[in-house]
Design an enzyme around this catalytic site. Structure first.
Site: not given
Ligand SMILES: O=[N+]([O-])c1ccc(O[C@@H]2O[C@@H](CO)[C@H](O)[C@H]2O)cc1
Length: 741
Positions: A284
């Site tokens: 993740d």
């Molecule tokens: O840095 N960001 O912008 C950011 C945005 C969303 C995020 O969530 C995670 O990213 C998704 C990747 O599929 C997972 O389902 C979730 O847990 C994690 C990081």
């Protein structure tokens, strides 16, 4: 630090001008095995990785892979989302015209309520075709980080909306259909897209009472892991041949999942046989950083990337691995063999997607915007919404008879919903049809006022002042409200399961007018709707979840009888007191001194609405036609299973042919019917679940007086119980098959 979406979008525009695919016909690799489409994907991938320097290999471990310019390998962005339509920070919708929209289906929690695996496969097929069309225009990738199949364990979870619900059998069956739709047939020469089962494992809490997803250590017994937290992932890996997995932010029993060889190697690859060279694990986003801090599992950043790579995480969502692997190599914490293995998995996957092959040989490479948001796709989005809406209360008012003289009052924050229809992880929908929009298409008078939106007393505020005259002028009142992503979201769990005071006040005031009244409860998590159930002045209650781009039309069609409701709640509606009875951090399923138990199997209180609840505009009767004997010998079942070609005994059929249940519509209104088959009985380790879902099938358009047959395929696995050590066992005892109760 986590990167923001704004930064990610900037990165995308910087890479837009670069080539989309390696050029195997005239590029630097044209004579290498990687460009030989008759070689195996494994040999091709190995030959490519052998050409990379250590630095080039390390650079390829982040989700924004820069490629290798000297070899003609273009950059590739691995992070693409596709929860209910193409989406994600790097998916690039144009401002207008072609590629400015795609089909946006309901959230999985609503599609889960349809209990229709064929629908799920059809929806996933559309998403993958639209993804391919966008990929051909260099607007998204070929792998998608969907589905989210952590079971919806606790009603407070902010991301339960992304899942099909709380039951492990349902999730396993749903995800099997979904992956087939996304990836295409395994016999196809190319995968349509690669799906990614996430978040492996034990991830279902965002931010509760000082516990954050990034540092939470989920304590899960072996029994609960095998029985509840892992079956949907087993279905992905072992039964559906999914292309990718995502490890989660949390730890399980002390070990951060992205650095856990037990989860990533022993269970996933060895026990479930997920051993194709093309199958990879991503972290993740920035979860590898979390292995160092806040988990403090690894003592340094370098140790964290080494531990994760060695455990079986092949790709890092983010740049932590490429940033810290040089140090890990310098310190001798990791060797090149394990890095090569990760890259071989990545590139084998891209080979199976046709990344290196001539476009003219590939049907998916011919898709374009004419294949996006087709009439059929729009109809499917509507159908998915209509199939997933659940009727929870009806004193006979519904279906509502309307004509040109009818005056309908439409109230509540959701009545004119736009983006809220989509929940989260959405792209640009083709359109957003709110309930208000849908009502305005009918030849009736519509009196609309949102009425809410502030936490102040609605009976004295401006909102109520607009609702009051509109309600007075209406023959029928429809109140559409509930929760949105303001309250349940990523990084946001709920603290209360109640409708808010202002909402209840408004509902009570409207009901007090004594006019026919319907409440539509929206949002993914359930609210305790007992005040609505118990109010005799409210005739009907529907639940719509997040119904997608045509959700308003589906809701109005069900209210007016153009469509008949047949959805079933894919989760328990608990009383609001539930939040005081068990902390979110308690991962156990069975009731105990500190928990009333979780899900319909174990909850020992009285649910407001049970899992599987759902009324119709008609009545049905069910009778088991054929297929069940009065007793079975376990050793005979096992020996028949051994004689079959089935590798895994839990997948063996229980009876040679499906158990047939005849469903008869004993009313007059034509309607779909979801047959839910549960097993119950006192066998195996105590305590016993109240019942367990073992099969389901949706039957379509059964007209009044007619019957249809549900064919239920029970497996030996569905009869098994899980012991304390995590073994699935067939136990002697009395078993009953319950149909729909
Ligand atoms: O840095 N960001 O912008 C950011 C945005 C969303 C995020 O969530 C995670 O990213 C998704 C990747 O599929 C997972 O389902 C979730 O847990 C994690 C990081």
């Amino acid at each position: 630090m986590l990167r923001s979406y704004a930064q990610l979008v900037t990165l995308l525009s910087a890479t837009k001008a670069l080539a989309l695919f390696p050029d195997c016909s005239s590029g630097p690799l044209k004579n290498e095995t990687i460009c030989d489409s008759s070689a195996t994907p494994l040999d091709r991938a190995k030959s490519l990785v052998a050409l990379y320097t250590l630095e080039e290999k390390i650079n390829a471990t982040g989700s924004t892979s820069p490629g290798v310019h000297r070899l003609g390998i273009p950059p590739y962005e691995w992070w693409n989302e596709g929860l209910h339509g193409i989406a994600g920070p790097f998916t690039n919708f144009s401002d207008s015209g072609d590629y400015s929209y795609s089909t946006s289906f309901p959230q999985p929690i609503t599609m889960g309520a349809a209990f229709d695996d064929q629908l799920i496969k059809a929806v996933a097929t559309v998403i993958s075709i639209e993804a391919r069309a966008f990929n051909n225009a260099n607007r998204t990738g070929l792998d998608f980080w969907t589905p989210n199949i952590n079971p919806f364990r606790d009603p407070r979870w902010g991301r339960g909306q992304e899942t099909p619900g709380e039951d492990p059998y349902h999730l396993s069956s749903y995800v099997h259909a979904l992956i087939a739709g996304l990836q295409g047939d395994s016999s196809d020469p190319y995968k349509r897209v690669v799906a990614t089962c996430k978040h492996y494992a034990g991830y279902d809490m965002e931010n509760w009472n000082g516990n954050f997803r990034y540092q939470f250590d989920a304590q899960i017994s072996q029994q609960d892991l095998v029985e509840y937290y892992l079956p949907s992932f087993q279905s992905c890996a072992r039964d559906s041949n999914v292309g990718a997995f995502m490890c989660s932010y949390n730890a399980v029993n002390g070990v951060p999942t992205c650095a856990d060889p037990y989860l990533l190697q022993t269970i996933l690859r060895e026990h479930w046989g997920w051993t194709n060279e093309e199958q990879w694990v991503t972290s993740d986003c920035d979860a590898i950083q979390n292995v160092f801090l806040p988990h403090q599992w690894s003592s340094t950043r370098e140790q964290a990337v080494a531990d994760s790579l060695i455990a079986g995480t092949d790709l890092d969502c983010g740049s932590y691995m490429p940033n810290h692997l040089p140090g890990a190599f310098a310190q001798g914490l990791v060797n090149e063999t394990v890095l090569d293995q990760a890259l071989v998995r990545q590139y084998s996957s891209l080979i199976r997607l046709g990344w290196f092959d001539a476009p003219e040989k590939q049907p998916y490479r011919q898709l374009d915007f004419s294949d996006v948001a087709t009439n059929a796709s729009q109809q499917l989005a509507y159908r998915a919404a209509a199939e997933g809406i659940v009727l929870l209360k009806n004193d006979g008012l519904l279906p509502l008879t309307i004509d040109s003289s009818t005056s309908v009052g439409l109230f509540g924050e959701w009545a004119n919903a736009t983006d809220d229809l989509l929940g989260n992880y959405y792209g640009v929908a083709t359109y957003l049809h709110s309930p208000l929009w849908a009502a305005e298409q009918l030849n009736i008078t519509v009196n609309y006022a949102s009425g809410l939106g502030s936490s102040s007393d609605p009976t004295t505020n401006f909102g109520w002042m607009s609702v009051w005259p509109a309600a007075a002028a209406s023959d029928v009142i429809i109140f559409i409200s509930g929760i949105t992503n303001d309250i349940e979201a990523e990084e946001k769990d709920r603290v209360s399961l109640s409708w808010t005071g202002p909402q209840l006040d408004m509902i009570g005031q409207l009901a007090g007018l004594g006019k026919p009244m319907i409440v539509v409860q929206m949002g993914g998590g359930q609210l305790d709707s007992s005040p609505i159930v118990n109010n005799p002045n409210i005739s009907a209650l529907l639940w719509g979840g997040y119904p997608g781009q045509d959700g308003g039309v589906a809701i109005m069609d069900i209210i007016t009888g153009k469509a008949a409701p047949a959805g079933r709640l894919p989760l328990t509606q608990y009383p609001s007191s539930y939040t005081n009875e068990v902390p979110m951090t308690d991962m156990s399923l069975r009731p105990g001194p500190t928990s009333p138990g979780r899900t319909y199997k174990w909850y020992n209180g009285t649910a407001v609405f049970e899992f599987g609840s759902g009324l119709h505009y008609t009545n049905f009767s069910a009778s088991v036609n054929r297929g069940l004997e009065s007793s079975y010998d376990i050793s005979e079942l096992m020996s028949t299973c051994k004689q079959s070609n089935e590798t895994y005994p839990d997948r063996c059929a229980f009876t040679p042919s499906p158990i047939q249940v005849e469903i008869t519509n004993i009313g007059t209104t034509s309607s779909d019917y979801v047959t839910l088959a549960y097993l119950t009985g006192s066998f195996g380790p105590a305590p016993y679940p109240k019942k367990s879902l073992v099969a389901y099938q949706r039957l379509f358009s059964i007209s009044g007086g007619s019957s249809d047959i549900a064919a239920l395929n029970l497996t030996l696995g569905s009869l098994a119980r899980v012991d304390m050590k995590g073994n699935k066992v067939l136990y002697p005892g009395e078993y009953s098959l319950l149909i729909d109760n």
